[in-house]
Design a protein around this motif. Structure first.
Motif, mmCIF file in Angstrom:
data_model
loop_
_atom_site.group_PDB
_atom_site.id
_atom_site.type_symbol
_atom_site.label_atom_id
_atom_site.label_comp_id
_atom_site.label_asym_id
_atom_site.label_seq_id
_atom_site.Cartn_x
_atom_site.Cartn_y
_atom_site.Cartn_z
ATOM 1 N N ARG A 97 -13.977 -1.742 -4.627
ATOM 2 C CA ARG A 97 -13.604 -2.663 -5.690
ATOM 3 C C ARG A 97 -13.140 -1.912 -6.931
ATOM 4 N N VAL A 141 -9.656 -0.485 -6.321
ATOM 5 C CA VAL A 141 -8.606 -1.502 -6.367
ATOM 6 C C VAL A 141 -8.307 -1.823 -7.823
ATOM 7 N N LEU A 142 -9.355 -2.023 -8.600
ATOM 8 C CA LEU A 142 -9.169 -2.335 -10.018
ATOM 9 C C LEU A 142 -8.426 -1.208 -10.733
ATOM 10 N N VAL A 166 -4.790 -1.082 -9.725
ATOM 11 C CA VAL A 166 -4.021 -2.170 -10.323
ATOM 12 C C VAL A 166 -3.773 -1.868 -11.800
ATOM 13 N N THR A 175 -6.038 -12.422 -18.835
ATOM 14 C CA THR A 175 -6.011 -12.125 -17.407
ATOM 15 C C THR A 175 -4.856 -12.847 -16.744
ATOM 16 N N VAL A 180 -1.946 -10.903 -14.798
ATOM 17 C CA VAL A 180 -1.749 -11.047 -13.364
ATOM 18 C C VAL A 180 -0.380 -11.652 -13.092
ATOM 19 N N PHE A 231 2.150 -9.029 -13.372
ATOM 20 C CA PHE A 231 1.959 -8.076 -12.295
ATOM 21 C C PHE A 231 2.562 -8.574 -10.985
ATOM 22 N N LEU A 238 -9.876 -7.791 -12.148
ATOM 23 C CA LEU A 238 -10.296 -7.423 -10.789
ATOM 24 C C LEU A 238 -10.604 -8.664 -9.958
ATOM 25 N N THR A 281 -9.599 -11.685 -10.374
ATOM 26 C CA THR A 281 -8.409 -12.482 -10.102
ATOM 27 C C THR A 281 -7.591 -11.847 -8.982
ATOM 28 N N VAL A 282 -7.442 -10.546 -9.057
ATOM 29 C CA VAL A 282 -6.678 -9.846 -8.023
ATOM 30 C C VAL A 282 -7.358 -10.035 -6.670
ATOM 31 N N ILE A 283 -8.660 -9.838 -6.630
ATOM 32 C CA ILE A 283 -9.383 -9.963 -5.367
ATOM 33 C C ILE A 283 -9.333 -11.410 -4.871
ATOM 34 N N GLN A 301 -6.929 -13.557 -5.425
ATOM 35 C CA GLN A 301 -5.586 -13.790 -4.880
ATOM 36 C C GLN A 301 -5.466 -13.171 -3.497
ATOM 37 N N ARG A 307 -7.815 -12.784 -1.416
ATOM 38 C CA ARG A 307 -8.602 -13.567 -0.461
ATOM 39 C C ARG A 307 -7.959 -14.907 -0.149
#
Lengths: 326, 326
Positions: A278, A281-282, A285, A317, A321, A324, B282, B284-286, B288, B290
């Motif tokens: 995790r 990934v963060l 990103v 956020t 996002v 992004f 993080l 939000t990304v995760i 998305q 999922r």
């Protein structure tokens, strides 16, 4: 078994110390090409990792961490036939009076032993952070056959949280100073430790050491118990004379036995991996956000607005996002 | 000042308790439409937030948290002319014997006071998690004019880390049981606390309370000092008789004065916002990842491979981020 393509990985798996040192250098390198190479090696050696016990050693400068690891390391090699690797996290090397392990001569006798591998802490500028490099270095050491990995940290800043997230067992080395010596360490460190050892139980110190031990024992009683069933305790040792060193190893063995029997050993490692994924990934990103010239400006601006209470975290956020994924 | 468009935000800023309750319900709602509405309101009220002192109260079930908050809350309203809001994080409501604040009647006299607002903890299923909802509820309460916000938590699981990341001051309420009563709490909680209060200093308990206080005082001496210059201490109180309640408020005021003077109050809030932003990005990304059917499978698969040591974290991250940005 999968065929190992990289010759560096092959040498490393054969226990070649030079190959191990080279692989760690790749892991720590700021060059993207080196970094890609390092990742290929890690993917190849991954099936051969995980078999060591990973022991974090923390404490203030002057607590005798290096001397302690040297004494315990020499004991493990000579009496227990183990292979010992020592890694260090030292995020403070630029502000403190010196790097913990900047100078290999601080573990002279251990460094000379062919069953020991000692790696000074990397300086800053490692992609993904020093902690990520240390995590990967642990895997490399395990693949090279080291079955006890010490991670040395000063326990300041974020390093004690980092070390806790990468080891099985955390040892806090104390001076007989009844708390004053913890100046500069991060709060929470005492409760994170699996064992406290009051070092320097030698010479005229014995009385002070016993007093500190009793005080810490008393304090530990006031902490919530561990979920894993382990009861942290306070022991004494002298890294100088070797007194108490085998007993500390016995405690680590007991811990390993207990937590392997009740599965917490495994549960914790799985949780560490999940957490690490995790985080990565963060980080990735956020790194991509920062590296894209258009997004970089936006991210910095949003971050500032959030910090100053001008924008809600949720809105920021969403804005981030959206940019992004556009 | 920007014009406030939402009529709910207008009523909330005017101190309307029903509007506040409605806005919190939107924040906690699982409906995406409600959630978007909530975010609009938060963006509008944001300039009117941040002026309260945010106090976390934690301790095991039976420590008397609700009675304590009621006593302190009534004191603050009657003697200090403050407006008091109480929020709760209770991630364990499904496993524990009951929700902390599931029943408003537990703070009957405070609940009846027009200068108090009490909000039972949301059940699970809040988008972004219960902690995120509580963070936003704090902002809403501040905008509605509440200047002391209590966040009550049981200090189990992740909730004590969550509460620490959203309050200015953390109070740990203890029973006079010398540590045994911390059973079930998360390790680290004692060192996170800014003040320890041994409750139930009434009736025949006085001797036990004094002993517990002395033991905890002794233990605190062995902790690393706080960076912010604050020295956590151990006090006693009786939520039942009110003894010690004004003294605890004095400590919180002293803390606020000290940390505002040395800027740590501000620094901590900024750090909390930054941390929160990162977490939300993080999440939000995760989320998305999922929710996208194609990516969902990949993420779950990669996560399992990492957990089982079949794939390195770096490779999994690369694979994930590549699918995500494709």
């Amino acid at each position: 078994m999968k065929k190992i393509n990289s010759s560096l990985a092959q040498s490393l798996l054969a226990g070649d110390r030079i190959a191990l040192a080279k692989a760690i250098t790749l892991v720590e390198s700021a060059s993207p090409r080196h970094h890609r190479e390092a990742q290929k090696i890690i993917d190849e050696i991954l099936p051969y990792t995980g078999k060591s016990i990973r022991v974090g050693v923390t404490g203030v400068p002057g607590a005798g961490k290096s001397t302690f690891i040297e004494a315990l390391g020499n004991f493990l090699i000579s009496k227990k036939k183990r292979k010992v690797a020592v890694l260090a996290i030292d995020p403070t090397s630029t502000v403190s009076k010196g790097s913990i392990l900047g100078d290999k001569t601080r573990m002279e006798s251990l460094a000379r032993n062919e069953n020991a591998f000692i790696r000074p802490s990397p300086s800053a500028g490692v992609p993904g952070g020093v902690a990520a490099a240390t995590r990967e270095s642990i895997l490399l050491c395990e693949a090279a056959g080291y079955d006890v990995i010490f991670v040395e940290t000063m326990g300041v800043g974020q390093s004690e949280t980092a070390v806790h997230s990468m080891v099985d067992f955390l040892l806090l080395l104390l001076l007989p100073g009844a708390g004053d010596e913890l100046q500069g360490m991060k709060r929470g460190i005492v409760e994170l430790a699996d064992l406290l050892a009051v070092n320097k139980a030698d010479g005229g110190n014995l009385q002070k050491v016993k007093l500190a031990q009793a005080a810490y024992k008393q304090a530990l009683r006031l902490f919530p118990p561990n979920e894993n069933g382990w009861k942290p305790d306070v022991v004494t040792c002298s890294a100088l004379t070797g007194d108490g060193i085998p007993q500390i190893w016995k405690r680590i063995e007991d811990f390993e036995k207990l937590t392997k029997a009740n599965r917490w050993f495994h549960v914790k490692r799985q949780e560490q991996s999940r957490q690490w994924l995790r985080e990565r990934v963060l980080e990735t990103v956020i790194k991509q956000l920062r590296e894209n010239p258009k997004l970089k400006k936006k991210f910095t601006e949003l971050e500032r607005q959030v910090e100053n209470g001008k924008m809600s975290v949720i809105s920021a956020t969403r804005a981030l996002v959206m940019s992004f994924t556009e």
